[in-house]
Design a protein around this motif. Sequence first.
Motif, mmCIF file in Angstrom:
data_model
loop_
_atom_site.group_PDB
_atom_site.id
_atom_site.type_symbol
_atom_site.label_atom_id
_atom_site.label_comp_id
_atom_site.label_asym_id
_atom_site.label_seq_id
_atom_site.Cartn_x
_atom_site.Cartn_y
_atom_site.Cartn_z
ATOM 1 N N VAL A 64 18.077 32.769 32.418
ATOM 2 C CA VAL A 64 18.770 32.176 33.555
ATOM 3 C C VAL A 64 17.815 32.322 34.730
ATOM 4 O O VAL A 64 17.203 33.380 34.908
ATOM 5 N N GLU A 65 17.702 31.283 35.518
ATOM 6 C CA GLU A 65 16.730 31.357 36.609
ATOM 7 C C GLU A 65 17.284 30.796 37.904
ATOM 8 O O GLU A 65 18.276 30.071 37.921
ATOM 9 N N ASN A 66 16.627 31.181 38.968
ATOM 10 C CA ASN A 66 16.823 30.553 40.263
ATOM 11 C C ASN A 66 15.441 30.360 40.866
ATOM 12 O O ASN A 66 14.437 30.533 40.172
ATOM 13 N N LYS A 84 3.873 41.520 14.619
ATOM 14 C CA LYS A 84 2.741 40.626 14.349
ATOM 15 C C LYS A 84 2.283 39.900 15.609
ATOM 16 O O LYS A 84 1.555 38.927 15.522
ATOM 17 N N GLY A 85 2.745 40.375 16.773
ATOM 18 C CA GLY A 85 2.314 39.789 18.033
ATOM 19 C C GLY A 85 3.205 38.678 18.566
ATOM 20 O O GLY A 85 2.936 38.130 19.638
ATOM 21 N N TYR A 86 4.272 38.353 17.861
ATOM 22 C CA TYR A 86 5.130 37.253 18.322
ATOM 23 C C TYR A 86 5.895 37.605 19.596
ATOM 24 O O TYR A 86 6.065 36.757 20.480
ATOM 25 N N GLY A 87 6.359 38.831 19.720
ATOM 26 C CA GLY A 87 7.064 39.230 20.936
ATOM 27 C C GLY A 87 6.169 39.109 22.158
ATOM 28 O O GLY A 87 6.579 38.595 23.204
ATOM 29 N N THR A 88 4.929 39.555 22.015
ATOM 30 C CA THR A 88 3.962 39.444 23.109
ATOM 31 C C THR A 88 3.700 37.984 23.452
ATOM 32 O O THR A 88 3.642 37.609 24.630
ATOM 33 N N ALA A 89 3.564 37.139 22.433
ATOM 34 C CA ALA A 89 3.315 35.716 22.672
ATOM 35 C C ALA A 89 4.511 35.055 23.351
ATOM 36 O O ALA A 89 4.342 34.220 24.250
ATOM 37 N N ILE A 90 5.717 35.411 22.948
ATOM 38 C CA ILE A 90 6.920 34.847 23.571
ATOM 39 C C ILE A 90 6.996 35.285 25.037
ATOM 40 O O ILE A 90 7.287 34.471 25.923
ATOM 41 N N LEU A 91 6.709 36.557 25.306
ATOM 42 C CA LEU A 91 6.722 37.020 26.705
ATOM 43 C C LEU A 91 5.658 36.312 27.536
ATOM 44 O O LEU A 91 5.893 35.983 28.702
ATOM 45 N N ALA A 92 4.500 36.080 26.960
ATOM 46 C CA ALA A 92 3.442 35.354 27.683
ATOM 47 C C ALA A 92 3.932 33.950 28.049
ATOM 48 O O ALA A 92 3.698 33.471 29.159
ATOM 49 N N ASP A 93 4.622 33.300 27.118
ATOM 50 C CA ASP A 93 5.164 31.974 27.395
ATOM 51 C C ASP A 93 6.220 32.048 28.501
ATOM 52 O O ASP A 93 6.225 31.218 29.417
ATOM 53 N N LEU A 94 7.095 33.038 28.429
ATOM 54 C CA LEU A 94 8.125 33.203 29.476
ATOM 55 C C LEU A 94 7.493 33.390 30.848
ATOM 56 O O LEU A 94 7.931 32.783 31.832
ATOM 57 N N ALA A 96 4.544 32.485 31.829
ATOM 58 C CA ALA A 96 3.903 31.238 32.251
ATOM 59 C C ALA A 96 4.945 30.247 32.772
ATOM 60 O O ALA A 96 4.730 29.591 33.800
ATOM 61 N N ARG A 97 6.083 30.147 32.100
ATOM 62 C CA ARG A 97 7.158 29.256 32.545
ATOM 63 C C ARG A 97 7.742 29.711 33.885
ATOM 64 O O ARG A 97 8.269 28.901 34.643
ATOM 65 N N ALA A 98 7.667 30.997 34.171
ATOM 66 C CA ALA A 98 8.208 31.530 35.431
ATOM 67 C C ALA A 98 7.387 31.087 36.629
ATOM 68 O O ALA A 98 7.860 31.159 37.766
ATOM 69 N N SER A 99 6.167 30.662 36.420
ATOM 70 C CA SER A 99 5.315 30.129 37.492
ATOM 71 C C SER A 99 5.236 31.047 38.702
ATOM 72 O O SER A 99 5.468 30.627 39.830
ATOM 73 N N GLY A 100 4.939 32.311 38.485
ATOM 74 C CA GLY A 100 4.759 33.257 39.576
ATOM 75 C C GLY A 100 6.023 33.964 40.023
ATOM 76 O O GLY A 100 5.954 34.913 40.807
ATOM 77 N N ARG A 101 7.179 33.506 39.571
ATOM 78 C CA ARG A 101 8.413 34.207 39.899
ATOM 79 C C ARG A 101 8.489 35.489 39.081
ATOM 80 O O ARG A 101 7.905 35.596 38.009
ATOM 81 N N GLY A 102 9.248 36.455 39.565
ATOM 82 C CA GLY A 102 9.470 37.674 38.807
ATOM 83 C C GLY A 102 10.299 37.383 37.571
ATOM 84 O O GLY A 102 11.164 36.517 37.583
#
Length: 180
Positions: A64-66, A84-94, A96-102
């Motif tokens: 959920v975002e604002n 196997k690194g999937y959690g780290t990859a998913i967090l990296a994607d999150l 990146a999608r946050a675009s500088g937001r916390g």
Amino acid sequence: MRLTARKVDGSLRDLSRVKGLLERAFPKNEQFPMFLLRLRAWSSYVHFLAYYDGDDFCGFTYTVENEDMVFVLYLAVNDEIRSKGYGTAILADLKARASGRGVALNIEPLDPHAANSEQRVRRLDFYRRNGFFSTDYNLIDGGDRYLILCTKEDFPVEDYIRVIKRISFGLHVPKVERVK
């Protein structure tokens, strides 16, 4: 590994796998019904995503975002392929999608007497390795207490409260307290 994200909706072929993972990964008291999650995901500020490595289902997120923050209600990695690194990859994607937001999320607090004490320690270590900081705040939800983690070291508690209120259309004001 090359992850892709797909919207979780009625056309997702792995919808039952997402539901099963939700039920295995989170305690019953933390699970919202799937129909409600899917209904809320029609909002422009809610994102329910399944992650894939090729055709392999890797996990899902529900955020959920604002304009100031992204709150991760759920992040789960397919229990058949953990570590196997999937959690780290998913967090990296999150992030990146946050675009500088916390990016903020809640985890169970450390408790040496809890049945899943070791799991709690590993979870906190995982998030710290992936750029999350412990804040000076806890979320109190019913009778449960959660540590709030955030990618911003200077935690914007007001932004967190606003994004949490958004989940309930402003009907529920979260109880957030400073750790003593």
